[in-house]
Design an enzyme around this catalytic site. Structure first.
Site, PDB file in Angstrom:
ATOM      1  N   ARG A  15      47.673  44.431  49.328  1.00 40.34           N
ATOM      2  CA  ARG A  15      48.988  44.251  48.733  1.00 40.34           C
ATOM      3  C   ARG A  15      50.063  45.110  49.267  1.00 40.34           C
ATOM      4  NH1 ARG A  15      48.057  39.893  48.437  1.00 40.34           N
ATOM      5  NH2 ARG A  15      46.117  40.456  49.579  1.00 40.34           N
TER       6      ARG A  15
ATOM      7  N   ASP B 118      44.856  25.642  48.185  1.00 39.65           N
ATOM      8  CA  ASP B 118      45.097  26.988  48.362  1.00 39.65           C
ATOM      9  C   ASP B 118      43.946  27.869  47.820  1.00 39.65           C
ATOM     10  OD1 ASP B 118      46.322  29.310  49.570  1.00 39.65           O
ATOM     11  OD2 ASP B 118      47.982  29.204  48.053  1.00 39.65           O
ATOM     12  N   GLU B 119      43.891  28.954  48.355  1.00 34.68           N
ATOM     13  CA  GLU B 119      42.663  29.975  47.848  1.00 34.68           C
ATOM     14  C   GLU B 119      41.466  29.252  47.475  1.00 34.68           C
ATOM     15  OE1 GLU B 119      43.454  32.968  47.601  1.00 34.68           O
ATOM     16  OE2 GLU B 119      45.646  33.181  47.032  1.00 34.68           O
TER      17      GLU B 119
ATOM     18  N   LYS C 228      50.503  32.659  55.122  1.00 38.34           N
ATOM     19  CA  LYS C 228      49.783  31.861  54.738  1.00 38.34           C
ATOM     20  C   LYS C 228      50.723  30.825  53.592  1.00 38.34           C
ATOM     21  CE  LYS C 228      47.693  32.132  50.882  1.00 38.34           C
ATOM     22  NZ  LYS C 228      46.657  32.391  49.695  1.00 38.34           N
ATOM     23  N   THR C 229      51.518  31.315  52.884  1.00 42.11           N
ATOM     24  CA  THR C 229      52.480  30.433  52.099  1.00 42.11           C
ATOM     25  C   THR C 229      53.274  29.679  52.933  1.00 42.11           C
ATOM     26  OG1 THR C 229      52.294  32.300  50.700  1.00 42.11           O
ATOM     27  CG2 THR C 229      53.779  30.554  50.122  1.00 42.11           C
TER      28      THR C 229
ATOM     29  N   GLN D 299      38.722  37.466  50.143  1.00 43.15           N
ATOM     30  CA  GLN D 299      39.631  37.817  49.296  1.00 43.15           C
ATOM     31  C   GLN D 299      38.646  36.987  47.956  1.00 43.15           C
ATOM     32  OE1 GLN D 299      43.727  38.159  49.511  1.00 43.15           O
ATOM     33  NE2 GLN D 299      43.578  37.575  51.898  1.00 43.15           N
TER      34      GLN D 299
END
Length: 773
Positions: free
Chosen positions: A615, A224-225, A32-33, A255
């Site tokens: 994670r 983002d998010e 994603k980043t 998430q």
DNA sequence: CGTTAGGAAGACGAA
DNA sequence: CTTCCTAACG
């Protein structure tokens, strides 16, 4: 355009779709980043002025890292003019330049949760409202909910629905409290966290020319998010993007873990309704984790109803199964984790930074700190009581806040008699009452002390003390006009008597407080240097204060030291670790007892579990304890339901080995310990006291962490084995040597200790709080 | 006015 | 267990 190489198909599409609304559903570990950074780089190489790009990230650290990566593609000067940061920091900056529209000073103070709670407590007192019925924290979260839903005080009184809800909750005075709280903050020239968003909305709706200005500036907006945005943030984004509709949101509904602070998962679930023309791209390949981890995570999250269908998969190695460890107590669990890390470090060549210990609540850290410390494993605790919330730091910061915004009554009252300068409670109350009666602020009284003095009813000695105090503050303010922030802060720390006061306390806590103040000064110097290097940097004191008000624990840079990371699952969002220990998998802890009553709450806990699991890159260890020391006593616990939601094929149960046999030699128990999660009853039969090994009865204070001075939460309290011959420290008697131990009942072991100065003493270990040295 | 001892209440997550 | 607050004493 070689930066486009190596993108997979959906990634490529997300990066190169530049116009119009776009939703990128990015599964955990799906790059994603990378997509976000490349998309911004791509915008710039296609001729978009970086000045017109607004990118809202979840932490300032993420923003900083992304900027650096973008800079590598498009060059420093381009990357620098990007507007990039968290909602709170970007809009705080905008609010400062537009504050006059709202009647706020541009140097307004940002109140953190603690500050705002203090204001609320005063309001409750002033209104004579019983704080048993109106728990300050409860009131605070209700007000926060109003603000996040754009219910201003006026809107509140025009909203029978909300008012009725408050009445049903037996809180019919909420309106009154809300109003008074908002007035007080305004009077103080302060905004709380929610205000930063609410006032931005106010700015954009009430002043069309301001809206137009920022709509024109921010032609390309990225969020983002997005799954963790609240209604207030949603409206800001919507307003700003409504002209050009070049809005790209990135997120993963699986998430979404911040509904407790107002995040609304439907912002992302309903994106298509808001923008019917929106294009959707799904990133489903997980590059981070092994197949086992991804599959296990999928199985769990599939139990949730409210979500987009998706097919997250991994092409990585299949990997190890998730190991599950059942422990007897929280201390036992911590020992297992510490041993495991130690062993893997030695035999598998893993660095300590490869490990994370993730837990649901901050209070779980202590056991792990103790266990790691005993093994000399370096670690770092993130979150918890953050550096800037420490008393000594808040005290010094309060002085600095007064210099920038003297209307900040919270800061003023915090320091007016600290360190003690004989301006006591009585005097303070007289000041407040008088200021109220004249309809002015306390600071106005201080500024016109000569005029008001006769009316205050204070004797001359006290008036002189007030005058002294205030002239000192005024001198600092004058100094601030010519000197830099660091110099002034140093002067404040010394002349206010703060440093001297702290230095007088030679206990280990006292020494560490002085070190903390020193650390604040260092970080200030660092901040100033950093800002000076930036073209548009601002090294001023107010800039520093804003920076620390909005800093997150993730934002603090890691020192590149080889340390195990300890943090809550919430804080771990966006991070990755080769090996993850997910601990405390017990009912009423995870899922939390506060959040298992409704399906929505439970689904959020499950998403949290999903976040924790994803994670990990290579290995995951689950652990739970069948009894746990909390609220001052031992409580029985059952394994978390999430464990039973994972197919057995992904799990492997680790033999707990020696400790278990030592404590349980009753037949039958050890054999079926790993069998059945669904039948927790046998757990309840366990004798409780058996777990209370001597180590958990000793609570030494002031253990100096071996990790490093950087540990955020080094408060003591630990357990350890003490043997004859050990050198120990006692709070009162000093250093001594253990010469005799007596007793088998762990509750009642006596130790004879020979102290250097005090001679021999008989101590009961349970109470003596000895520290092994 | 300032310090300290003792009791009561509190604990999920955090910009 | 910890933190916060009040009451009593110096």
């Amino acid at each position: 355009m070689d930066y486009l190489n190596g993108l997979n198909e959906p990634q490529y599409e997300a990066v190169t779709t530049l116009q119009g609304p776009l939703m990128v559903l990015a599964g955990a570990g799906s790059g994603k980043t990378r997509v976000l950074t490349m998309r911004i780089a791509h915008l710039i190489t296609n001729g978009v002025d970086p000045f017109q790009i607004l990118a809202l990230t979840f932490t300032n650290k993420a923003a900083k890292e992304m900027k650096e990566r973008i800079a590598k593609v498009v060059g420093n000067s381009n990357a620098r003019s990007l507007w990039m940061g968290t909602f709170h920091s970007v809009f705080a900056r905008i609010l400062r330049s537009e504050a006059h529209y709202l009647g706020y000073p541009s140097n307004f103070t940002i109140y953190d949760t603690q500050d705002s709670l203090n204001v609320l407590k005063k309001v409750l007192k002033e209104l004579n409202i019983d704080s048993d019925l109106y728990k300050p924290k409860k009131v605070q979260s209700r007000i926060s909910a109003y603000k996040n839903n754009l219910i201003t005080v006026n809107a509140y009184y025009n909203n029978p629905e909300v008012m009725e809800a408050d009445e049903r909750a037996n809180m019919k005075h909420m309106g009154q409290i809300y109003q008074k709280y908002v007035e007080q903050c305004f009077k103080n020239g302060a905004m709380d966290f929610d205000d930063l968003l609410l006032r931005t909305n106010e700015l954009l709706t009430r002043f069309p020319e301001v809206l137009a200005k920022y709509q024109d500036r921010f032609r390309y907006i990225l969020v983002d998010e997005y799954q963790d945005t609240n209604h207030s943030q949603y409206l800001i984004v919507k307003a700003l993007s409504s002209k050009f509709e070049n809005i790209c949101v990135v997120g993963d509904d699986a998430q979404s873990i911040y509904s407790f602070r107002g995040a609304n998962i439907y912002n992302i679930l309903n994106f298509k309704k808001d923008y019917p023309d929106a294009k959707t791209v799904s990133l489903e390949q997980n590059y981070r984790s092994t197949q086992n981890i991804v599959n296990a995570a999928n199985v769990v999250i599939a139990k949730n109803k409210a979500q987009f269908p998706k097919n997250v998969f991994s092409d990585n190695e299949i990997g190890d199964k998730i190991k599950v460890y059942r422990s007897l107590s929280d201390a036992d669990e911590a020992n297992f984790v510490a041993n495991n890390i130690w062993e893997q470090h030695n035999t598998h060549q893993r660095k300590f930074t490869d490990f994370a210990i993730l837990y649901r609540t901050n209070s779980q850290t202590r056991a792990f700190e103790d266990a790691l410390r005993r093994k000399n494993i370096p670690y770092r605790v993130y979150g918890g009581l953050s550096f800037y919330q420490r008393k000594e730091i808040k005290d010094l910061v309060a002085y600095l806040r007064i210099l920038v915004n003297e209307n900040d009554n919270e800061a003023l009252m915090r320091i007016i008699n600290y360190p003690a300068r004989s301006i006591g409670e009585t005097t303070q109350n007289k000041l407040i009452v008088f200021a109220d009666s004249q309809n002015v602020r306390v600071v106005d009284v201080l500024n016109n002390l000569g005029q008001y003095a006769p009316q205050l009813g204070l004797n001359n000695g006290v008036i002189a003390k007030l005058a002294d105090f205030w002239s000192m503050i005024k001198a600092f303010q004058v100094m601030l006009k010519t000197e830099n922030a660091y110099t002034v802060a140093m002067e404040v720390a010394q002349r206010s008597g703060l440093i001297k006061f702290l230095k007088d306390d030679q206990t280990p806590e006292g020494i560490s407080r002085v070190e903390n103040v020193q650390e604040l000064m260092n970080s200030m110097q660092g901040f100033i240097d950093e800002q000076k290097q930036l073209e548009d940097g601002d090294p001023s004191l107010s800039s520093f204060l804003e920076n620390i008000a909005l800093s997150t624990d993730q934002d603090k840079k890691s020192e590149n030291e080889d340390q195990v990371s300890l943090m809550t699952i919430h804080l771990s969002k966006g991070l990755e670790f080769p090996v993850v220990h997910l601990v405390g998998l017990e009912e009423n802890l995870f899922p939390s007892f506060m959040s298992s009553s409704t399906r929505e709450e439970l689904e959020e806990e499950r998403r949290l579990f999903y976040v924790a699991l994803t994670r990990a890159e290579k290995q995951v260890f689950f652990s739970y304890a069948i009894s746990r020391f909390q609220w001052g006593k031992i409580t029985d616990a059952e394994p978390s339901r999430f464990l039973s939601e994972i197919d057995a094929e992904y799990l492997e149960f680790v033999n707990p080995a020696v400790t278990e046999k030592k404590v349980f030699n009753r037949s039958g128990l050890t054999s079926d310990i790993f069998g059945d999660f669904s039948e927790p009853k046998f757990v309840k039969k366990e004798p409780k006291k058996t777990f209370n090994a001597p180590e958990s009865t000793i609570q030494p204070k002031n253990l100096k962490p071996v990790a490093s001075a950087r540990i955020i939460n080094p408060s003591g309290g630990s357990s350890q084995d003490i043997e004859v011959g050990d050198r120990v420290r006692h709070d009162r008697f000093g250093v001594g040597e253990v010469i005799f131990l007596d007793g088998t009942d762990p509750e009642n072991i006596k130790a004879k200790v020979k102290f250097a100065t005090e001679g021999e003493k008989n101590l009961i270990l349970k109470f003596a709080k000895l520290t092994k040295i």
